[in-house]
Design a protein around this motif. Structure first.
Motif, PDB file in Angstrom:
ATOM      1  N   CYS A 124       0.875  -1.075   0.312  1.00 19.13           N
ATOM      2  CA  CYS A 124       0.068   0.057  -0.029  1.00 19.13           C
ATOM      3  C   CYS A 124       0.985   1.231  -0.029  1.00 19.13           C
ATOM      4  CB  CYS A 124      -1.094   0.096   1.176  1.00 19.13           C
ATOM      5  SG  CYS A 124      -1.853   1.406   1.232  1.00 19.13           S
ATOM      6  N   THR A 125       0.827   2.075  -0.990  1.00 15.74           N
ATOM      7  CA  THR A 125       1.653   3.182  -1.102  1.00 15.74           C
ATOM      8  C   THR A 125       1.092   4.630  -0.958  1.00 15.74           C
ATOM      9  OG1 THR A 125       1.253   3.283  -3.660  1.00 15.74           O
ATOM     10  CG2 THR A 125       3.119   2.020  -2.881  1.00 15.74           C
ATOM     11  N   ARG A 126      -0.376   4.374  -0.634  1.00 18.29           N
ATOM     12  CA  ARG A 126      -1.199   5.502  -0.335  1.00 18.29           C
ATOM     13  C   ARG A 126      -2.346   5.240   0.250  1.00 18.29           C
ATOM     14  NH1 ARG A 126      -4.968   9.147  -3.117  1.00 18.29           N
ATOM     15  NH2 ARG A 126      -4.698  11.227  -2.614  1.00 18.29           N
ATOM     16  N   TRP A 127      -2.744   6.155   1.497  1.00 17.76           N
ATOM     17  CA  TRP A 127      -3.937   5.572   2.251  1.00 17.76           C
ATOM     18  C   TRP A 127      -4.418   6.895   3.031  1.00 17.76           C
ATOM     19  CZ3 TRP A 127      -6.500   0.940   3.524  1.00 17.76           C
ATOM     20  CH2 TRP A 127      -7.508   0.979   4.510  1.00 17.76           C
ATOM     21  N   ARG A 128      -5.706   7.068   2.572  1.00 16.88           N
ATOM     22  CA  ARG A 128      -6.345   8.460   3.333  1.00 16.88           C
ATOM     23  C   ARG A 128      -7.713   8.279   3.279  1.00 16.88           C
ATOM     24  NH1 ARG A 128      -4.431  13.646   3.674  1.00 16.88           N
ATOM     25  NH2 ARG A 128      -6.029  15.024   4.432  1.00 16.88           N
ATOM     26  N   LEU A 129      -8.169   8.567   4.688  1.00 14.23           N
ATOM     27  CA  LEU A 129      -9.587   8.342   4.953  1.00 14.23           C
ATOM     28  C   LEU A 129      -9.883   9.700   5.672  1.00 14.23           C
ATOM     29  CD1 LEU A 129     -12.105   6.506   5.153  1.00 14.23           C
ATOM     30  CD2 LEU A 129     -10.979   5.562   7.196  1.00 14.23           C
ATOM     31  N   ARG A 161      -2.559  -5.063   8.770  1.00 14.35           N
ATOM     32  CA  ARG A 161      -2.259  -6.527   9.168  1.00 14.35           C
ATOM     33  C   ARG A 161      -2.492  -7.448   7.711  1.00 14.35           C
ATOM     34  NH1 ARG A 161      -5.495  -8.697  14.411  1.00 14.35           N
ATOM     35  NH2 ARG A 161      -4.018 -10.291  13.738  1.00 14.35           N
ATOM     36  N   TRP A 162      -3.200  -7.059   6.788  1.00 16.97           N
ATOM     37  CA  TRP A 162      -3.390  -7.814   5.604  1.00 16.97           C
ATOM     38  C   TRP A 162      -2.413  -7.655   4.729  1.00 16.97           C
ATOM     39  CZ3 TRP A 162      -6.514 -12.005   5.792  1.00 16.97           C
ATOM     40  CH2 TRP A 162      -7.349 -12.006   6.621  1.00 16.97           C
ATOM     41  N   VAL A 163      -2.109  -6.184   4.324  1.00 15.53           N
ATOM     42  CA  VAL A 163      -1.118  -5.770   3.386  1.00 15.53           C
ATOM     43  C   VAL A 163      -0.069  -5.115   4.073  1.00 15.53           C
ATOM     44  CG1 VAL A 163      -3.086  -5.670   1.628  1.00 15.53           C
ATOM     45  CG2 VAL A 163      -2.218  -3.457   2.804  1.00 15.53           C
ATOM     46  N   THR A 164       1.138  -4.950   3.229  1.00 18.85           N
ATOM     47  CA  THR A 164       2.369  -4.176   3.516  1.00 18.85           C
ATOM     48  C   THR A 164       2.077  -2.854   3.350  1.00 18.85           C
ATOM     49  OG1 THR A 164       3.628  -6.190   3.473  1.00 18.85           O
ATOM     50  CG2 THR A 164       4.606  -4.165   3.537  1.00 18.85           C
ATOM     51  N   PHE A 165       2.280  -1.869   4.474  1.00 22.20           N
ATOM     52  CA  PHE A 165       2.052  -0.287   4.163  1.00 22.20           C
ATOM     53  C   PHE A 165       3.524   0.047   4.023  1.00 22.20           C
ATOM     54  CE2 PHE A 165      -2.264  -0.567   5.153  1.00 22.20           C
ATOM     55  CZ  PHE A 165      -2.471   0.663   5.290  1.00 22.20           C
ATOM     56  N   ARG A 166       3.705   0.798   2.787  1.00 20.73           N
ATOM     57  CA  ARG A 166       4.842   1.496   2.417  1.00 20.73           C
ATOM     58  C   ARG A 166       4.592   2.943   2.578  1.00 20.73           C
ATOM     59  NH1 ARG A 166       8.522  -2.492   3.075  1.00 20.73           N
ATOM     60  NH2 ARG A 166       8.222  -4.047   1.448  1.00 20.73           N
ATOM     61  N   THR A 167       3.783   3.454   3.294  1.00 11.66           N
ATOM     62  CA  THR A 167       3.309   4.679   3.469  1.00 11.66           C
ATOM     63  C   THR A 167       2.764   5.135   5.044  1.00 11.66           C
ATOM     64  OG1 THR A 167       2.045   6.706   2.613  1.00 11.66           O
ATOM     65  CG2 THR A 167       1.176   4.403   2.499  1.00 11.66           C
ATOM     66  N   SER A 168       2.401   6.444   5.313  1.00 14.48           N
ATOM     67  CA  SER A 168       1.974   6.441   6.604  1.00 14.48           C
ATOM     68  C   SER A 168       0.550   6.893   6.225  1.00 14.48           C
ATOM     69  CB  SER A 168       2.485   7.508   7.285  1.00 14.48           C
ATOM     70  OG  SER A 168       4.066   7.382   7.543  1.00 14.48           O
ATOM     71  N   THR A 183     -19.961  12.987   5.313  1.00 16.56           N
ATOM     72  CA  THR A 183     -19.300  12.889   4.218  1.00 16.56           C
ATOM     73  C   THR A 183     -18.054  12.117   4.419  1.00 16.56           C
ATOM     74  OG1 THR A 183     -19.810  14.832   3.152  1.00 16.56           O
ATOM     75  CG2 THR A 183     -18.042  14.025   2.142  1.00 16.56           C
ATOM     76  N   ALA A 184     -17.768  10.995   3.561  1.00 14.97           N
ATOM     77  CA  ALA A 184     -16.559  10.139   3.783  1.00 14.97           C
ATOM     78  C   ALA A 184     -15.680  10.030   2.473  1.00 14.97           C
ATOM     79  CB  ALA A 184     -16.952   8.887   4.119  1.00 14.97           C
ATOM     80  N   VAL A 185     -14.472   9.928   2.274  1.00 15.69           N
ATOM     81  CA  VAL A 185     -13.592   9.969   1.274  1.00 15.69           C
ATOM     82  C   VAL A 185     -12.532   8.734   1.633  1.00 15.69           C
ATOM     83  CG1 VAL A 185     -12.145  10.876  -0.702  1.00 15.69           C
ATOM     84  CG2 VAL A 185     -14.263  12.081   0.208  1.00 15.69           C
ATOM     85  N   TRP A 186     -12.489   7.692   0.935  1.00 11.72           N
ATOM     86  CA  TRP A 186     -11.342   6.721   1.186  1.00 11.72           C
ATOM     87  C   TRP A 186     -10.416   6.540  -0.165  1.00 11.72           C
ATOM     88  CZ3 TRP A 186     -11.139   1.313  -0.460  1.00 11.72           C
ATOM     89  CH2 TRP A 186      -9.873   0.790  -0.026  1.00 11.72           C
ATOM     90  N   GLU A 187      -9.349   6.848  -0.200  1.00 10.61           N
ATOM     91  CA  GLU A 187      -8.402   6.670  -1.122  1.00 10.61           C
ATOM     92  C   GLU A 187      -7.143   5.916  -0.844  1.00 10.61           C
ATOM     93  OE1 GLU A 187      -7.463  10.599  -2.107  1.00 10.61           O
ATOM     94  OE2 GLU A 187      -9.238  10.889  -3.708  1.00 10.61           O
ATOM     95  N   ALA A 188      -6.864   4.929  -1.715  1.00  6.54           N
ATOM     96  CA  ALA A 188      -5.569   4.181  -1.584  1.00  6.54           C
ATOM     97  C   ALA A 188      -5.113   3.591  -2.860  1.00  6.54           C
ATOM     98  CB  ALA A 188      -6.182   2.890  -0.430  1.00  6.54           C
TER      99      ALA A 188
END
Length: 230
Positions: A124-129, A161-168, A183-188
């Motif tokens: 995972c190179t990008r995670w934003r919620l 726990r399921w994938v390897t995070f390469r980002t914060s 309103t909710a926005v999830w980007e990964a």
């Protein structure tokens, strides 16, 4: 003639090596504003030569059914395809997926272990919620804001726990004290090497004990819900 044959073989080998080290990239964006849900999934591979997009511009819950419009487009250069459909995810579809999953477990040796190890190779190179929430009442909005901060942290913790995070992981919960709002926005972004993915599929094949049953189960599992409404 032999010289050109060697050149062609070397070029084919180089292309194969380059393809194996290339990455499959998947970008996911889900958003909910009011009563409108939208999901976008973009898949790229072979250094961008393969590009595929799945768009669900509207997702509506009707009783026990999830109704959504689906748009698919893309593929390899010169072989792009477009497809539109309206689908309904109901009880029958859910039961079909459950039966298919059980068939995969029965016909494949240690499938869960294979799935966990394969998912851990996904990066995972990008995670934003992000959330923006308001109830129209300041105290309850503040409580809900704190709860959503907890939800955001738990979501990224479970995913790691399921994938390897390469980002914060990043995220924000913005309270709206003036009006009712949610309103909710999830980007990964996710990626995995093509060679790693192909090797994982080959290992899955060696674990398959009942090939015909497994093929039928996978075909049922990967088939989308029935088109249209009934």
């Amino acid at each position: 003639m032999a010289f050109w044959l060697w050149i062609a073989s070397a070029a084919a080998a180089a292309a194969l090596v380059a393809a194996s080290v290339s990455r499959i990239k998947v970008r996911v964006r889900y958003s909910r504003s009011g009563q409108l849900d939208q999901l976008v999934v973009i898949v790229q591979a072979l250094f961008g030569l393969f590009h595929y997009q799945i768009l669900l511009p509207s997702i509506v819950i009707r009783g026990w059914n999830v109704v959504y419009r689906e748009q698919r487009e893309g593929g390899l250069p010169g072989r792009e395809k477009q497809d539109k459909a309206k689908r309904r995810l109901g009880r029958k579809s859910v039961m079909r997926y459950i039966r298919a999953y059980r068939s995969v477990l029965v016909s494949t040796k240690r499938f869960k272990r294979w799935a966990r190890r394969t998912l851990k190779k996904v990066e995972c190179t990008r995670w934003r919620l992000d959330f923006r929430v308001g109830t129209g009442d300041a105290p309850s909005t503040a409580v809900l804001t704190g709860l959503l901060w907890t939800v955001s942290g738990c979501a990224s913790g479970v995913a790691s726990r399921w994938v390897t995070f390469r980002t914060s992981p990043h995220g924000e919960v913005a309270p709206n004290y003036a009006a009712a709002e949610f309103t909710a926005v999830w980007e990964a972004d996710f990626r995995i090497r093509l060679g790693t993915f192909v090797w994982a599929v080959l290992k899955l094949g060696t674990r398959t004990l009942r090939i015909r049953k497994a093929i039928r189960a996978w075909r049922s599992w990967l088939t989308p819900p029935n088109e249209g409404l009934s």
